[in-house]
Design a protein around this motif. Structure first.
Motif, PDB file in Angstrom:
ATOM      1  N   LYS A   1       0.814  -1.231   0.000  1.00 34.91           N
ATOM      2  CA  LYS A   1       0.000   0.000   0.000  1.00 34.91           C
ATOM      3  C   LYS A   1       0.839   1.269   0.000  1.00 34.91           C
ATOM      4  N   ASN A   2       2.117   1.158   0.412  1.00 31.00           N
ATOM      5  CA  ASN A   2       3.017   2.312   0.416  1.00 31.00           C
ATOM      6  C   ASN A   2       3.838   2.421  -0.867  1.00 31.00           C
ATOM      7  N   GLY A   3       3.575   1.531  -1.824  1.00 33.78           N
ATOM      8  CA  GLY A   3       4.287   1.571  -3.096  1.00 33.78           C
ATOM      9  C   GLY A   3       5.628   0.861  -3.087  1.00 33.78           C
TER      10      GLY A   3
END
Length: 127
Positions: free
Chosen positions: A33-35
């Motif tokens: 989700k944070n890349g």
């Protein structure tokens, strides 16, 4: 797995893994989700294949073409097979050359061993 973990597992630098993505050789690397890259089993299998082929000397352009075809699915099976057959043929030629070189090295090593043991007195070196 993180990029560092994958790099360690396959003896590749994170820069190499990023490069593979940038040039389209390794597509669809999952991210959290944070890349941040989060390599899954499917991606690791692709890395294993790429590393195996690169270690054998398969050109990166060929692998890019192969992986591009692979991404297109079942309709490209024949084209992928043909690419792999061509690479196998090149590797067989290379293998023959390597075997000939190993034979020459073995000859020279045996010659030097015979000289060192005094079994050969009529020695004239020719490279």
């Amino acid at each position: 797995m993180t990029i560092a973990e994958v790099g360690k597992k396959y003896n590749l630098t994170p820069d190499t893994l990023r490069y593979y993505e940038r040039i389209g050789l390794l597509q669809g690397v999952p991210r959290n989700k944070n890349g941040i890259r989060n390599y899954d089993e499917k991606t690791c299998k692709r890395i294993e294949f790429i590393k195996c082929m690169r270690d054998a000397g398969v050109e990166i352009e060929i692998l890019i073409e192969y992986m591009s075809l692979f991404e297109k699915g079942k309709s490209t099976v024949e084209a992928r097979k043909k690419l792999l057959e061509e690479q196998r043929e090149k590797l067989l030629v290379k293998q023959k050359s390597i075997n000939e070189t190993i034979d020459r090295l073995n000859y020279k090593i045996n010659l030097y061993e015979e000289i060192a043991l005094g079994k050969r007195k009529d020695f004239t070196e020719d490279v």
